[in-house]
Motif scaffolding. Structure first.
Motif, short mmCIF file in Angstrom:
data_model
loop_
_atom_site.label_atom_id
_atom_site.label_comp_id
_atom_site.label_asym_id
_atom_site.label_seq_id
_atom_site.Cartn_x
_atom_site.Cartn_y
_atom_site.Cartn_z
N CYS A 18 19.18 -15.84 -6.07
CA CYS A 18 19.13 -16.59 -7.18
C CYS A 18 20.65 -15.86 -7.82
O CYS A 18 20.69 -14.55 -8.25
CB CYS A 18 18.09 -16.24 -7.70
N ILE A 19 21.44 -16.55 -8.71
CA ILE A 19 22.59 -16.71 -9.19
C ILE A 19 22.43 -17.11 -10.80
O ILE A 19 23.02 -16.86 -12.06
CB ILE A 19 23.70 -16.81 -9.72
N GLY A 20 21.16 -17.81 -10.93
CA GLY A 20 20.41 -17.48 -12.15
C GLY A 20 21.16 -18.79 -13.17
O GLY A 20 21.29 -18.75 -14.61
N CYS A 21 21.67 -19.37 -12.38
CA CYS A 21 22.32 -21.14 -13.12
C CYS A 21 21.85 -21.93 -13.30
O CYS A 21 21.70 -22.64 -14.57
CB CYS A 21 23.38 -20.94 -12.10
N GLU A 22 20.14 -22.12 -13.68
CA GLU A 22 19.22 -23.00 -14.47
C GLU A 22 18.68 -24.01 -13.67
O GLU A 22 18.32 -24.87 -14.16
CB GLU A 22 19.42 -22.70 -15.92
N GLU A 23 20.16 -24.59 -13.00
CA GLU A 23 19.85 -25.82 -12.72
C GLU A 23 18.99 -26.56 -11.69
O GLU A 23 18.50 -26.96 -12.06
CB GLU A 23 21.13 -26.30 -10.72
N CYS A 24 18.16 -25.53 -11.29
CA CYS A 24 16.73 -25.84 -10.64
C CYS A 24 15.68 -26.28 -11.76
O CYS A 24 14.52 -26.67 -11.74
CB CYS A 24 16.37 -25.02 -9.95
N PHE A 25 16.08 -26.06 -13.05
CA PHE A 25 14.47 -25.96 -14.31
C PHE A 25 14.60 -27.76 -14.09
O PHE A 25 13.16 -27.79 -14.32
CB PHE A 25 15.67 -25.55 -15.46
N CYS A 35 19.53 -26.72 -5.39
CA CYS A 35 19.79 -24.94 -5.90
C CYS A 35 21.17 -24.24 -5.14
O CYS A 35 21.07 -24.88 -3.55
CB CYS A 35 18.66 -24.00 -4.71
N PRO A 36 21.90 -24.22 -5.21
CA PRO A 36 23.54 -23.75 -4.23
C PRO A 36 23.56 -23.08 -3.80
O PRO A 36 24.36 -22.85 -2.82
CB PRO A 36 25.03 -24.01 -5.78
N VAL A 37 22.82 -21.40 -3.94
CA VAL A 37 22.35 -20.38 -2.83
C VAL A 37 21.43 -20.74 -2.49
O VAL A 37 20.71 -19.41 -2.01
CB VAL A 37 22.65 -19.05 -3.68
N ILE A 49 10.70 -17.74 -6.37
CA ILE A 49 12.59 -17.36 -5.76
C ILE A 49 12.85 -16.24 -5.73
O ILE A 49 12.61 -15.45 -5.40
CB ILE A 49 13.71 -17.60 -7.46
N SER A 106 16.49 -15.58 -11.93
CA SER A 106 15.15 -17.17 -12.01
C SER A 106 14.25 -16.82 -11.61
O SER A 106 14.22 -16.13 -10.37
CB SER A 106 14.99 -18.15 -12.03
N ALA A 160 18.05 -20.24 -2.68
CA ALA A 160 17.34 -19.07 -3.47
C ALA A 160 15.94 -19.09 -3.35
O ALA A 160 14.75 -18.94 -2.90
CB ALA A 160 17.53 -18.27 -4.70
N ILE A 161 15.57 -21.02 -3.32
CA ILE A 161 14.36 -21.41 -3.57
C ILE A 161 13.36 -21.57 -2.29
O ILE A 161 14.10 -21.79 -1.03
CB ILE A 161 13.99 -22.63 -4.58
S1 SF4 Z 1 19.27 -23.47 -8.87
FE1 SF4 Z 1 18.73 -20.91 -7.11
S2 SF4 Z 1 20.43 -19.54 -8.27
FE2 SF4 Z 1 20.03 -21.98 -10.12
S3 SF4 Z 1 18.37 -20.73 -10.54
FE3 SF4 Z 1 17.40 -21.96 -9.64
S4 SF4 Z 1 16.87 -20.38 -7.73
FE4 SF4 Z 1 18.70 -19.74 -9.51
#
Ligand code: SF4
Ligand code: SF4
Length: 242
Positions: free
Chosen positions: A8-15, A52-54, A3, A32, A56-57
């Motif tokens: 990354c904005i730490g949104c946790e969407e990918c978790f 990931c909205p940005v 990441i 993250s 980052a992955i």
């Molecule tokens: S979805 Fe993208 S921005 Fe959000 S926590 Fe995961 S890597 Fe970070």
């Protein structure tokens, strides 16, 4: 998988997309990170979900032996050794044509790991070395076989032991008369590994409609659930019945 901390904005969407729970908030909680020891390089967080909205992955170039994680865990990636996708071989699925499993023979496939837990090649080595003491022959077409430094003992190449994958399969074939011994070893070694472990038995149905391996498995303390695989019109046999 990695990441980019700058994006990354730490949104946790990918978790929720990670099958082994390797993605977590980094210290401070604003971005993250991916636990590199746990990540099996399956690619789910990256390309399957596009979550990931940005963006980052990202996937760095994977060097050997880490690339093994991707070969075994990402079904879109071919194993260079077998040029096939997936963890194992065709096993019984094309037996009508290949005749790989003859009468009086039993195939054994030991599946280690599953989404949610995964496994390491160290676990596979433990199982392979226990069974190898019976003098069995491992399936050479299975991608696990090339990781063995010594197929006679089931010893793996030390460099791969800590590599984690979602799942991998040890395959072998034995005379039906030897199956009881193999199953006894499987029972015993199952207590020594820390992951999901399933056992597949492969056998042709005898002319009288029975499958002796079922009774052998039951006597060994297993509860087999027989399934059949019939490929009507798959093609002409490439073998002669013994
Ligand atoms: S979805 Fe993208 S921005 Fe959000 S926590 Fe995961 S890597 Fe970070
Ligand atoms: S590549 Fe797979 S195992 Fe690795 S972080 Fe992404 S989803 Fe999880």
């Amino acid at each position: 998988m990695l990441i980019d901390r700058e994006k990354c904005i730490g949104c946790e969407e990918c978790f929720p997309y990670c099958p082994v729970g390797a993605i977590r908030l980094a210290e401070g909680g604003s971005v993250s990170e991916i636990d590199q020891a746990e990540c099996v390089e399956c690619g789910c967080c990256y390309k399957r979900s596009s979550v990931c909205p940005v963006d980052a992955i990202y996937m760095p170039k994977l060097e050997w032996p880490r690339c093994l994680r991707e070969y075994f865990s990402n079904p879109d990636v071919k194993h260079p050794s077998t040029t096939g996708n997936g963890r194992g071989t065709e096993e019984m699925k094309t037996n009508d044509v290949t005749g790989r499993f003859g009468r009086g023979e039993a195939g054994v496939a030991l599946e280690l790991g599953r989404p949610g837990v995964g496994t390491a090649f160290r676990d596979l080595e433990t199982v392979a070395m226990a069974i190898a003491r019976l003098g069995v022959e491992f399936e050479s077409q299975n991608p696990v076989a090339e990781l063995m430094a010594d197929p006679k003992t089931g010893k793996f190449n030390d460099a791969v032991l800590n590599e984690r994958v979602l799942s991998a399969i040890i395959e072998l074939k034995v005379p039906v008369g030897k199956l009881r011994d193999v199953l006894a070893v499987v029972k015993e070694v199952a207590t020594k590994i820390d992951t999901a472990f399933s056992l597949d038995l492969i056998s042709r149905v005898d002319a009288d409609g029975t499958t002796p391996v079922v009774a052998i498995a039951q006597a060994a303390g297993f509860s087999p659930r027989p399934n059949t695989k019939t490929n009507v019109g798959l093609g002409r046999p490439l073998f002669k019945e013994a």
